[in-house]
Write an enzyme that holds these catalytic residues in place. Structure first.
Site, PDB file in Angstrom:
ATOM      1  N   CYS A 119      50.850  34.723  24.651  1.00  0.00           N
ATOM      2  CA  CYS A 119      49.517  35.205  24.266  1.00  0.00           C
ATOM      3  C   CYS A 119      49.267  35.133  22.763  1.00  0.00           C
ATOM      4  O   CYS A 119      48.141  35.292  22.308  1.00  0.00           O
ATOM      5  CB  CYS A 119      49.297  36.628  24.770  1.00  0.00           C
ATOM      6  SG  CYS A 119      49.669  36.801  26.512  1.00  0.00           S
ATOM      7  N   HIS A 244      44.095  39.639  20.867  1.00  0.00           N
ATOM      8  CA  HIS A 244      44.374  39.141  22.220  1.00  0.00           C
ATOM      9  C   HIS A 244      43.798  40.126  23.233  1.00  0.00           C
ATOM     10  O   HIS A 244      43.932  41.343  23.084  1.00  0.00           O
ATOM     11  CB  HIS A 244      45.883  38.980  22.404  1.00  0.00           C
ATOM     12  CG  HIS A 244      46.273  38.785  23.830  1.00  0.00           C
ATOM     13  ND1 HIS A 244      45.667  37.849  24.643  1.00  0.00           N
ATOM     14  CD2 HIS A 244      47.190  39.432  24.608  1.00  0.00           C
ATOM     15  CE1 HIS A 244      46.199  37.925  25.842  1.00  0.00           C
ATOM     16  NE2 HIS A 244      47.118  38.882  25.854  1.00  0.00           N
ATOM     17  N   ASN A 274      42.543  38.699  31.181  1.00  0.00           N
ATOM     18  CA  ASN A 274      43.557  38.325  30.193  1.00  0.00           C
ATOM     19  C   ASN A 274      43.921  36.858  30.408  1.00  0.00           C
ATOM     20  O   ASN A 274      44.557  36.510  31.398  1.00  0.00           O
ATOM     21  CB  ASN A 274      44.784  39.233  30.369  1.00  0.00           C
ATOM     22  CG  ASN A 274      45.925  38.895  29.419  1.00  0.00           C
ATOM     23  OD1 ASN A 274      45.967  37.801  28.854  1.00  0.00           O
ATOM     24  ND2 ASN A 274      46.848  39.818  29.257  1.00  0.00           N
TER      25      ASN A 274
HETATM   26  O1  UT7 Z   1      49.078  39.725  27.677  1.00  0.00           O
HETATM   27  C1  UT7 Z   1      50.398  39.968  27.384  1.00  0.00           C
HETATM   28  C2  UT7 Z   1      50.606  41.333  26.847  1.00  0.00           C
HETATM   29  N1  UT7 Z   1      50.492  42.288  27.919  1.00  0.00           N
HETATM   30  C3  UT7 Z   1      50.046  43.521  27.697  1.00  0.00           C
HETATM   31  O2  UT7 Z   1      49.692  43.845  26.595  1.00  0.00           O
HETATM   32  C4  UT7 Z   1      50.051  44.492  28.866  1.00  0.00           C
HETATM   33  C5  UT7 Z   1      50.339  45.885  28.406  1.00  0.00           C
HETATM   34  N2  UT7 Z   1      50.352  46.832  29.506  1.00  0.00           N
HETATM   35  C6  UT7 Z   1      49.224  47.258  30.116  1.00  0.00           C
HETATM   36  O3  UT7 Z   1      48.138  46.805  29.787  1.00  0.00           O
HETATM   37  C7  UT7 Z   1      49.345  48.316  31.165  1.00  0.00           C
HETATM   38  O4  UT7 Z   1      50.637  48.852  31.149  1.00  0.00           O
HETATM   39  C8  UT7 Z   1      48.995  47.836  32.616  1.00  0.00           C
HETATM   40  C9  UT7 Z   1      47.521  47.537  32.689  1.00  0.00           C
HETATM   41  C10 UT7 Z   1      49.811  46.584  32.937  1.00  0.00           C
HETATM   42  C11 UT7 Z   1      49.309  48.930  33.633  1.00  0.00           C
HETATM   43  O5  UT7 Z   1      48.621  50.117  33.281  1.00  0.00           O
HETATM   44  P1  UT7 Z   1      49.399  51.508  33.171  1.00  0.00           P
HETATM   45  O6  UT7 Z   1      48.415  52.512  32.807  1.00  0.00           O
HETATM   46  O7  UT7 Z   1      50.572  51.304  32.251  1.00  0.00           O
HETATM   47  O8  UT7 Z   1      49.863  51.749  34.668  1.00  0.00           O
HETATM   48  P2  UT7 Z   1      51.339  51.901  35.261  1.00  0.00           P
HETATM   49  O9  UT7 Z   1      52.020  50.598  35.354  1.00  0.00           O
HETATM   50  O10 UT7 Z   1      52.036  53.005  34.525  1.00  0.00           O
HETATM   51  O11 UT7 Z   1      51.012  52.433  36.708  1.00  0.00           O
HETATM   52  C12 UT7 Z   1      50.408  53.717  36.923  1.00  0.00           C
HETATM   53  C13 UT7 Z   1      50.159  53.880  38.399  1.00  0.00           C
HETATM   54  C14 UT7 Z   1      51.383  53.561  39.273  1.00  0.00           C
HETATM   55  O12 UT7 Z   1      51.350  54.434  40.388  1.00  0.00           O
HETATM   56  P3  UT7 Z   1      52.257  55.738  40.429  1.00  0.00           P
HETATM   57  O13 UT7 Z   1      53.675  55.248  40.299  1.00  0.00           O
HETATM   58  O14 UT7 Z   1      51.829  56.571  39.249  1.00  0.00           O
HETATM   59  O15 UT7 Z   1      51.929  56.335  41.745  1.00  0.00           O
HETATM   60  C15 UT7 Z   1      51.142  52.162  39.728  1.00  0.00           C
HETATM   61  O16 UT7 Z   1      51.785  51.863  40.948  1.00  0.00           O
HETATM   62  O17 UT7 Z   1      49.138  52.962  38.810  1.00  0.00           O
HETATM   63  C16 UT7 Z   1      49.635  52.156  39.899  1.00  0.00           C
HETATM   64  N3  UT7 Z   1      49.037  50.841  39.809  1.00  0.00           N
HETATM   65  C17 UT7 Z   1      47.854  50.534  40.358  1.00  0.00           C
HETATM   66  N4  UT7 Z   1      46.981  51.268  41.072  1.00  0.00           N
HETATM   67  C18 UT7 Z   1      45.855  50.647  41.467  1.00  0.00           C
HETATM   68  C19 UT7 Z   1      49.546  49.751  39.191  1.00  0.00           C
HETATM   69  N5  UT7 Z   1      48.675  48.721  39.332  1.00  0.00           N
HETATM   70  C20 UT7 Z   1      47.634  49.193  40.051  1.00  0.00           C
HETATM   71  C21 UT7 Z   1      46.449  48.609  40.507  1.00  0.00           C
HETATM   72  N6  UT7 Z   1      45.583  49.367  41.195  1.00  0.00           N
HETATM   73  N7  UT7 Z   1      46.121  47.329  40.249  1.00  0.00           N
END
Ligand code: UT7
Length: 318
Positions: A119, A244, A274
């Site tokens: 990225c 980005h 993204n």
């Molecule tokens: O481009 C390259 C660089 N990449 C980045 O900069 C990405 C950086 N990271 C992020 O943007 C975020 O961490 C994500 C968008 C990838 C994820 O968001 P988050 O707020 O960190 O969510 P999480 O992974 O901590 O998940 C929270 C909850 C989980 O459920 P539990 O365990 O709390 O019950 C996940 O299973 O949200 C759940 N979850 C979803 N729920 C509905 C994960 N994906 C989804 C989804 N829809 N698509």
């Protein structure tokens, strides 16, 4: 030894972009995976994204974006002697995309190579193009960021399927008496290389979202500030901040810490998703097209992603 005539500076002469026609909304995704519009908008900021069909290749998108930038520059194909494609999702290991794209654009026998810094790739490629022009290695360079992430995504994995998308953006870089591309600040954290990976051709993209999120919201604003400092620009002078497009919450957190109060902050992620190395030139080109910035304005670009890698520089809007 004879040193070629070198240019005191390089600048972005023109921009172009391309997105596939197919729009995929959050509701579309919620029909096949366990997710919903509210989660995606609140946690990532995306409303919809573009996804290329099987018939549309990464090179097709790069040709479209590159062709538009070339046309907007007023230069002809013969004026370009270096083509750089920033990408991390090319289907083939060889040939590279740059030579194929150059040939399809009628650019004869240019230097042609791809850059894989995920990225951050476009900012790395732009810095390389600027150095090539200033060092006399090229007169004009076509720099393209193009990704077809959809072919590396597990569409049943909700942690990645809702985030990534396809598209391309491009810039023509040429000589300038007054520098229009500031010094790049680039670097990497290889200790976190496992955080985003496509292991091999039999695997899809996986990322440890929270690891990357924490890094992006704590380690990158100093890079943004340093890129301004090295260009001799105060963040308050920026007309635009184009990071980005990874996550709206990351974009807003870095923008807040940067303190570029007058800058329009690119939030292209809302409608484009993204698109990795394509996201910065895509967002920038669309921002210019919408008339949100004017020619001569200063914009800070900031790429970050897999590697982990980062790179940023201040540029003058063409
Ligand atoms: O481009 C390259 C660089 N990449 C980045 O900069 C990405 C950086 N990271 C992020 O943007 C975020 O961490 C994500 C968008 C990838 C994820 O968001 P988050 O707020 O960190 O969510 P999480 O992974 O901590 O998940 C929270 C909850 C989980 O459920 P539990 O365990 O709390 O019950 C996940 O299973 O949200 C759940 N979850 C979803 N729920 C509905 C994960 N994906 C989804 C989804 N829809 N698509």
């Amino acid at each position: 030894m004879r040193i070629p005539d070198v240019s005191p500076g390089a600048k972005v002469l023109a921009l172009g972009h391309y997105q596939p026609a197919n729009i995929v909304t959050n509701d579309d995704l919620a029909r096949t995976i366990d997710t919903d519009d509210e989660w995606i908008q609140t946690r990532v900021g995306i409303k919809e994204r573009r996804v290329a069909g099987v018939e549309e290749s990464l090179e097709d998108m790069a040709v479209q974006a590159g062709g538009k930038a070339l046309a907007a520059s007023g230069l002809s194909a013969a004026d370009i002697d270096l083509v750089i494609v920033a990408t991390c999702t090319l289907e083939t290991q060889i040939p590279n995309a740059a030579a194929v794209v150059a040939h399809r654009l009628g650019i004869e026998s240019p230097g042609a190579f791809d850059v894989n810094a995920a990225c951050s790739g476009f900012c790395y490629a732009l810095a390389t193009a600027s150095a090539a022009v200033r060092g006399g290695a090229a007169r004009n360079v076509l720099v393209i960021g193009a990704e077809k992430l959809s072919q590396w995504i597990d569409w049943t994995d909700r942690s990645t399927a809702v985030i990534f998308a396809d598209g391309a953006g491009a810039a023509v870089v040429g000589p300038s008496d007054i520098p229009g591309i500031g010094p790049v600040v680039w670097g990497s954290s290889g200790d976190k290389s496992e955080a985003i990976a496509i292991k091999d051709r039999d695997h899809f993209l996986r990322q440890e979202g929270q690891t990357v999120f924490r890094w992006a919201t704590t380690a990158l604003h100093p890079v943004a500030k340093e890129a301004c400092e090295r260009a001799g620009v105060d963040p308050s002078e920026l007309a635009a901040f184009v990071p980005h497009q990874a996550n709206l919450r990351i974009i807003e957190a870095i923008a807040r810490k940067l303190g570029a109060d007058k800058a329009v902050v690119a939030k292209d992620i809302v409608l484009a998703g993204n698109t990795s190395a394509a996201s910065i030139p895509l967002a920038l080109s669309r921002m210019v097209e919408r008339g949100e910035v004017r020619s001569g304005d200063l914009a800070l670009l900031l790429g970050f992603g897999a590697g982990l890698t980062y790179a940023g520089q201040v540029i003058e809007i063409p």
